[in-house]
Enzyme design. Structure first.
Site, PDB file in Angstrom:
ATOM      1  N   GLY A  15       0.743  -1.247   0.000  1.00 31.25           N
ATOM      2  CA  GLY A  15       0.000   0.000   0.000  1.00 31.25           C
ATOM      3  C   GLY A  15       0.772   1.296   0.000  1.00 31.25           C
ATOM      4  O   GLY A  15       0.166   2.365   0.026  1.00 31.25           O
ATOM      5  N   SER A  21       1.781   8.414   2.363  1.00 35.49           N
ATOM      6  CA  SER A  21       1.152   7.146   2.746  1.00 35.49           C
ATOM      7  C   SER A  21       1.662   6.662   4.104  1.00 35.49           C
ATOM      8  O   SER A  21       2.864   6.726   4.389  1.00 35.49           O
ATOM      9  CB  SER A  21       1.449   6.062   1.709  1.00 35.49           C
ATOM     10  OG  SER A  21       1.097   6.466   0.414  1.00 35.49           O
ATOM     11  N   ASP A  66      -2.048  -7.184  -7.558  1.00 30.49           N
ATOM     12  CA  ASP A  66      -3.410  -6.804  -7.248  1.00 30.49           C
ATOM     13  C   ASP A  66      -3.849  -7.683  -6.081  1.00 30.49           C
ATOM     14  O   ASP A  66      -3.982  -8.903  -6.226  1.00 30.49           O
ATOM     15  CB  ASP A  66      -4.293  -7.037  -8.481  1.00 30.49           C
ATOM     16  CG  ASP A  66      -5.767  -6.752  -8.226  1.00 30.49           C
ATOM     17  OD1 ASP A  66      -6.147  -6.513  -7.065  1.00 30.49           O
ATOM     18  OD2 ASP A  66      -6.545  -6.798  -9.196  1.00 30.49           O
ATOM     19  N   TYR A 149     -10.350   2.333  10.586  1.00 36.14           N
ATOM     20  CA  TYR A 149     -10.791   3.641  11.057  1.00 36.14           C
ATOM     21  C   TYR A 149     -12.047   3.479  11.900  1.00 36.14           C
ATOM     22  O   TYR A 149     -12.843   2.561  11.678  1.00 36.14           O
ATOM     23  CB  TYR A 149     -11.043   4.579   9.862  1.00 36.14           C
ATOM     24  CG  TYR A 149     -11.412   5.979  10.279  1.00 36.14           C
ATOM     25  CD1 TYR A 149     -10.588   6.701  11.137  1.00 36.14           C
ATOM     26  CD2 TYR A 149     -12.599   6.556   9.864  1.00 36.14           C
ATOM     27  CE1 TYR A 149     -10.941   7.961  11.561  1.00 36.14           C
ATOM     28  CE2 TYR A 149     -12.962   7.832  10.279  1.00 36.14           C
ATOM     29  CZ  TYR A 149     -12.129   8.519  11.126  1.00 36.14           C
ATOM     30  OH  TYR A 149     -12.477   9.769  11.546  1.00 36.14           O
ATOM     31  N   TYR A 159     -18.003   9.471   5.195  1.00 34.10           N
ATOM     32  CA  TYR A 159     -17.095   8.332   4.997  1.00 34.10           C
ATOM     33  C   TYR A 159     -17.757   7.249   4.142  1.00 34.10           C
ATOM     34  O   TYR A 159     -17.099   6.347   3.646  1.00 34.10           O
ATOM     35  CB  TYR A 159     -16.651   7.781   6.349  1.00 34.10           C
ATOM     36  CG  TYR A 159     -15.321   7.063   6.311  1.00 34.10           C
ATOM     37  CD1 TYR A 159     -14.148   7.727   5.944  1.00 34.10           C
ATOM     38  CD2 TYR A 159     -15.225   5.726   6.654  1.00 34.10           C
ATOM     39  CE1 TYR A 159     -12.935   7.068   5.912  1.00 34.10           C
ATOM     40  CE2 TYR A 159     -14.016   5.059   6.634  1.00 34.10           C
ATOM     41  CZ  TYR A 159     -12.872   5.742   6.264  1.00 34.10           C
ATOM     42  OH  TYR A 159     -11.670   5.082   6.225  1.00 34.10           O
ATOM     43  N   THR A 197      -3.517  11.722   3.906  1.00 34.80           N
ATOM     44  CA  THR A 197      -2.946  10.841   2.894  1.00 34.80           C
ATOM     45  C   THR A 197      -3.688  11.105   1.594  1.00 34.80           C
ATOM     46  O   THR A 197      -4.711  11.795   1.574  1.00 34.80           O
ATOM     47  CB  THR A 197      -3.106   9.355   3.268  1.00 34.80           C
ATOM     48  OG1 THR A 197      -4.505   9.041   3.317  1.00 34.80           O
ATOM     49  CG2 THR A 197      -2.475   9.050   4.620  1.00 34.80           C
TER      50      THR A 197
END
Length: 267
Positions: A15, A21, A66, A149, A159, A197
């Site tokens: 990621g 990041s 991926d 989160y 969100y 980010t």
């Protein structure tokens, strides 16, 4: 400053896109603490990002994958096993909502896009752990982490369906974490403060919410560097018996009903 907490440890970090990041900051800190790792991201993200710069800085190799593709993950883990043997840590820092990107309201979701978001943001974590499980490539007392989160537990309207994605992600961590425990491997999620980010900044009203979270957090928001340090602690041998937990790393936001700073705004 290095304490050698990860000396000799090997892993995969998913990621990292650019120096904003969290995964990028984690990679930098892992390197400082003595770890070796492979950097991975989706091919399209690699074309958009700056991973080669990070790889050079940390002496790491980059391999595109991926994370929703079992075939890609098979190739990645085969490469990692050939390079390192068994692994000690994995970071899953992957999340995406097409509905958010396209501005679809939660009451009018595109369900094909919703499915894509589930696959990228949550099911990919199961797929990563499944491939690692089938290859039996984690050392005892290894650590597998995903970033989440608090919208998984509380409602933050803008969100959108990412909140559902994060709830699913946390459920997968607990469920698969049970089985990993049989192999003496930890699985946890870190519920991080809102963080500047590329992905986070794409959420509507993010700037205002960042300020609100700061006012609601007795210690203030935890930034990406703070999160990286927490990940180091979770990858280290200092947290060997912590598993199946959703760990709030948010300056106290998750335990605060209200703060004086917020009260003063309305008094």
């Amino acid at each position: 400053m290095s304490n050698g907490l990860l000396k000799g440890k090997k892993g995969i970090i998913f990621g990292a896109l650019n120096n904003q990041s969290i995964a990028w900051k984690v990679a930098e800190r892992c390197h400082e603490e003595g770890a070796e790792f492979i950097l991975s991201n989706a091919p399209i993200a690699m074309r958009m990002g700056e991973m080669d710069e990070l790889a050079k800085k940390t002496g790491s190799e980059v391999m595109g994958a991926d994370a929703t593709s079992l075939e890609d993950l098979e190739k990645l883990f085969n490469f990692a096993i050939e390079k390192f043997g068994k692994l000690d840590f994995i970071l899953h820092s992957i999340g995406m909502s097409v509905n958010v990107r396209k501005g679809k309201h939660y009451t009018d979701l595109n369900y094909d896009w919703l499915q894509k978001g589930w696959d990228v943001s949550a099911v990919s974590f199961h797929k990563v752990m499944r491939v690692a499980w089938e290859k039996d490539c984690m050392n005892e007392w290894g650590s597998i982490l995903a970033l989440t989160y608090i919208a998984a537990q509380r409602t933050f309207p803008d969100y959108n369906d990412m909140a559902d994605n994060k709830a699913y992600l946390e459920g997968i961590a607990r469920s698969f974490g049970y089985y990993w425990g049989e192999r003496k491997v930890r699985v946890n999620t870190i519920s991080q403060s809102p963080t500047v980010t590329t992905a986070g900044s794409g959420v509507k009203g993010f700037g205002g919410f960042l300020g609100y979270a700061e006012a609601m957090s007795p210690l203030g928001n935890a930034d990406a560097n703070d999160c990286a340090n927490y990940c180091i602690a979770m990858f280290s041998d200092l947290t060997k018996k912590v598993t199946m937990q959703n760990l709030f790393h948010d300056g106290g936001f998750s335990s605060s009903g209200v703060t004086q700073k917020v009260v003063d705004r309305f008094d």
